[in-house]
Design a protein around this motif. Structure first.
Motif, short mmCIF file in Angstrom:
data_model
loop_
_atom_site.label_atom_id
_atom_site.label_comp_id
_atom_site.label_asym_id
_atom_site.label_seq_id
_atom_site.Cartn_x
_atom_site.Cartn_y
_atom_site.Cartn_z
N GLY A 56 1.84 -8.98 -22.66
CA GLY A 56 3.21 -8.71 -22.08
C GLY A 56 4.43 -8.36 -23.26
O GLY A 56 4.35 -8.39 -24.33
N ALA A 57 5.49 -7.91 -22.51
CA ALA A 57 6.91 -7.94 -23.33
C ALA A 57 8.01 -8.15 -22.33
O ALA A 57 7.63 -7.50 -21.35
N PRO A 58 9.14 -8.50 -22.78
CA PRO A 58 10.32 -8.74 -22.11
C PRO A 58 10.68 -7.17 -21.58
O PRO A 58 10.48 -6.23 -22.25
N GLY A 59 10.94 -7.23 -20.26
CA GLY A 59 11.50 -5.91 -19.79
C GLY A 59 10.48 -5.18 -19.06
O GLY A 59 10.65 -3.92 -18.34
N LEU A 60 9.27 -5.37 -19.45
CA LEU A 60 8.23 -4.66 -18.58
C LEU A 60 8.21 -4.66 -16.99
O LEU A 60 8.47 -5.81 -16.72
N THR A 61 8.00 -3.66 -16.58
CA THR A 61 7.82 -3.90 -14.87
C THR A 61 6.23 -3.79 -14.25
O THR A 61 5.61 -3.34 -14.85
N LEU A 62 6.38 -3.89 -12.96
CA LEU A 62 4.97 -3.85 -12.29
C LEU A 62 4.22 -2.54 -12.96
O LEU A 62 2.84 -2.57 -12.91
N ASP A 63 4.99 -1.50 -12.99
CA ASP A 63 4.20 -0.17 -13.32
C ASP A 63 3.42 -0.07 -14.65
O ASP A 63 2.62 0.72 -14.90
N ALA A 64 3.71 -1.26 -15.68
CA ALA A 64 3.06 -1.41 -16.73
C ALA A 64 1.58 -1.42 -16.88
O ALA A 64 0.77 -1.10 -17.86
N VAL A 65 1.01 -1.98 -15.58
CA VAL A 65 -0.40 -2.10 -15.56
C VAL A 65 -1.01 -0.76 -15.53
O VAL A 65 -2.02 -0.65 -15.93
N TYR A 66 -0.35 0.48 -15.17
CA TYR A 66 -0.90 1.78 -15.15
C TYR A 66 -0.57 2.37 -16.86
O TYR A 66 0.08 2.91 -17.03
N ALA A 67 -1.57 1.83 -17.43
CA ALA A 67 -1.28 1.96 -18.98
C ALA A 67 -1.68 3.57 -19.48
O ALA A 67 -1.36 3.69 -20.58
N HIS A 68 -2.06 4.17 -18.35
CA HIS A 68 -2.47 5.77 -18.90
C HIS A 68 -1.03 6.57 -19.51
O HIS A 68 -1.31 7.40 -20.38
N ASP A 69 -0.03 6.39 -18.71
CA ASP A 69 1.02 7.29 -18.74
C ASP A 69 1.86 7.16 -19.93
O ASP A 69 2.37 8.22 -20.33
N PRO A 70 2.34 6.09 -20.71
CA PRO A 70 3.33 6.13 -21.64
C PRO A 70 2.79 6.81 -23.12
O PRO A 70 3.72 6.85 -24.09
N SER A 71 1.40 7.13 -23.04
CA SER A 71 1.09 7.61 -24.25
C SER A 71 -0.14 8.44 -24.13
O SER A 71 -0.82 8.64 -23.13
N LEU A 72 -0.37 9.43 -25.31
CA LEU A 72 -1.49 10.42 -25.10
C LEU A 72 -2.32 10.36 -26.20
O LEU A 72 -1.75 10.62 -27.44
N ALA A 73 -3.54 10.31 -26.46
CA ALA A 73 -4.26 10.21 -27.42
C ALA A 73 -4.80 11.69 -27.82
O ALA A 73 -5.23 12.51 -26.98
N THR A 74 -4.54 11.99 -29.01
CA THR A 74 -5.17 13.22 -29.42
C THR A 74 -5.93 13.00 -30.80
O THR A 74 -6.22 12.06 -31.20
N ASP A 75 -6.72 14.25 -31.08
CA ASP A 75 -7.65 14.10 -32.50
C ASP A 75 -6.58 13.92 -33.65
O ASP A 75 -7.32 13.64 -34.82
N TYR A 76 -5.30 13.97 -33.49
CA TYR A 76 -4.46 13.95 -34.48
C TYR A 76 -3.75 12.76 -34.54
O TYR A 76 -2.74 12.53 -35.34
N GLY A 77 -3.88 11.76 -33.48
CA GLY A 77 -2.95 10.53 -33.58
C GLY A 77 -2.54 10.82 -32.14
O GLY A 77 -2.84 11.48 -31.36
N VAL A 78 -1.79 9.43 -31.74
CA VAL A 78 -1.17 9.18 -30.42
C VAL A 78 0.16 9.92 -30.36
O VAL A 78 1.02 9.67 -31.35
N ILE A 79 0.46 10.39 -29.26
CA ILE A 79 1.90 10.92 -29.06
C ILE A 79 2.53 10.11 -27.96
O ILE A 79 1.68 9.62 -26.75
N ILE A 80 3.68 9.49 -28.35
CA ILE A 80 4.37 8.58 -27.26
C ILE A 80 5.31 9.27 -26.41
O ILE A 80 6.01 10.46 -26.85
N MET A 81 5.13 9.01 -25.12
CA MET A 81 5.53 9.76 -24.11
C MET A 81 7.08 9.36 -23.99
O MET A 81 7.58 8.35 -24.45
N ASN A 82 8.01 9.90 -22.97
CA ASN A 82 9.03 9.86 -22.67
C ASN A 82 9.09 9.68 -21.16
O ASN A 82 9.32 10.65 -20.50
#
Length: 295
Positions: free
Chosen positions: A75-101
């Motif tokens: 966990g971390a301060p400020g996270l909301t209930l939506d944080a359980v849905y871990a798919h959305d904030p980042s995308l894995a690629t063959d060249y590293g992770v892309i952090i979403m906005n």
């Protein structure tokens, strides 16, 4: 943060290869014990933490039983209930992770949390989406290793798609845009992956009436066959199914009619109860998981 094995690696570009490594965030880490602001976040009712945690434990058990290494976010301060849905904030690629906005404002902090998580594991970064661009990985479907289809809607905008294209074009990856319907409106969670789940490299589970004609034609032109959900199960996230690889799928048990259709199509459908964890917050098995490595 969990200590990775020496073989820690990341890849992407497939939605259906054998799942080898996946990250999750439990309801406890996402603050479901207090369950503040559930109405504002679009939940159907105040979450029952104990039930949700038990359902998440079963999800994790199923992932491990399928042979996946499960990395658990803290966990971390400020996270909301939506944080359980871990798919959305980042995308894995063959060249590293892309952090979403993320396009949902309360989820922006989750993207920062994902970045710190990956840095602690030594996972490389490819880039990060910057304002005014917005992106959520639930809008992103790998059609093949060189083609990423991105839904253009309320969570992912044109600037975000343009930034994704700029990051991936030098790697030889084509980024295509798919228009999303208005659906329930801007406050609802309607991702491209709400309407498409790739069951393997040739078959897609689809909510056909809600897909744009050009998206349907694109999938058909690429040789995809369709299994349609039972439309009575649309509101219980019937189209949200995670491929484990090797004709194995993970779905929520409540969608029995759609699950039967996938079984009839030749798939091994494994299930877990998701009424509290999934249906309440509009996030199914794919939403709950951030695949990091597929074979």
């Amino acid at each position: 943060m969990q200590t990775p094995p020496q073989t820690q690696a990341v890849n992407g570009h497939s939605m259906a290869g054998k799942l080898l490594r996946v990250a999750v965030c439990s309801p406890g880490a996402a603050g479901w014990t207090s369950a503040n602001a559930w109405r504002e976040l679009g939940f159907l009712h105040a979450p029952d933490f104990q039930t949700a945690q038990a359902q998440h434990d079963e999800l994790t058990r199923q992932l491990k039983a399928a042979g996946a290494e499960v990395l658990t976010m803290t966990g971390a301060p400020g996270l909301t209930l939506d944080a359980v849905y871990a798919h959305d904030p980042s995308l894995a690629t063959d060249y590293g992770v892309i952090i979403m906005n993320p396009g949902k404002p309360n989820r922006v902090l989750e993207a920062h949390h994902h970045r710190e998580f990956y840095q602690s594991l030594g996972i490389p970064m490819l880039g990060e989406i910057q304002p005014p661009g917005t992106t959520e990985a639930g809008d992103m479907v790998w059609l093949d290793e060189k083609t990423l289809l991105i839904g253009h809607g309320y969570r992912t905008n044109a600037s975000g798609i343009a930034q994704m294209r700029a990051l991936l074009a030098p790697k030889g990856v084509e980024v295509l845009s798919a228009p999303l319907p208005y659906g329930p409106g801007p406050s609802a969670c309607l991702h491209l992956m709400s309407l498409i789940s790739l069951l393997d490299e040739q078959i897609a589970l689809v909510d056909l009436p809600w897909l744009a004609v050009e998206t349907v034609e694109l999938l058909k032109a690429r040789g995809y066959k369709f299994v349609e959900i039972d439309y009575a199960e649309r509101d219980t996230l019937a189209c949200n199914v995670l491929s484990l690889g090797g004709k194995r799928l993970l779905a929520i048990e409540e969608n029995r009619k759609t699950n039967a259709r996938m079984q009839q199509a030749g798939f091994d459908v494994r299930t877990f109860p998701g009424a509290e964890l999934c249906i309440n917050g509009s996030g199914g098995p794919t939403c709950l998981t951030r695949p990091l490595l597929r074979g």
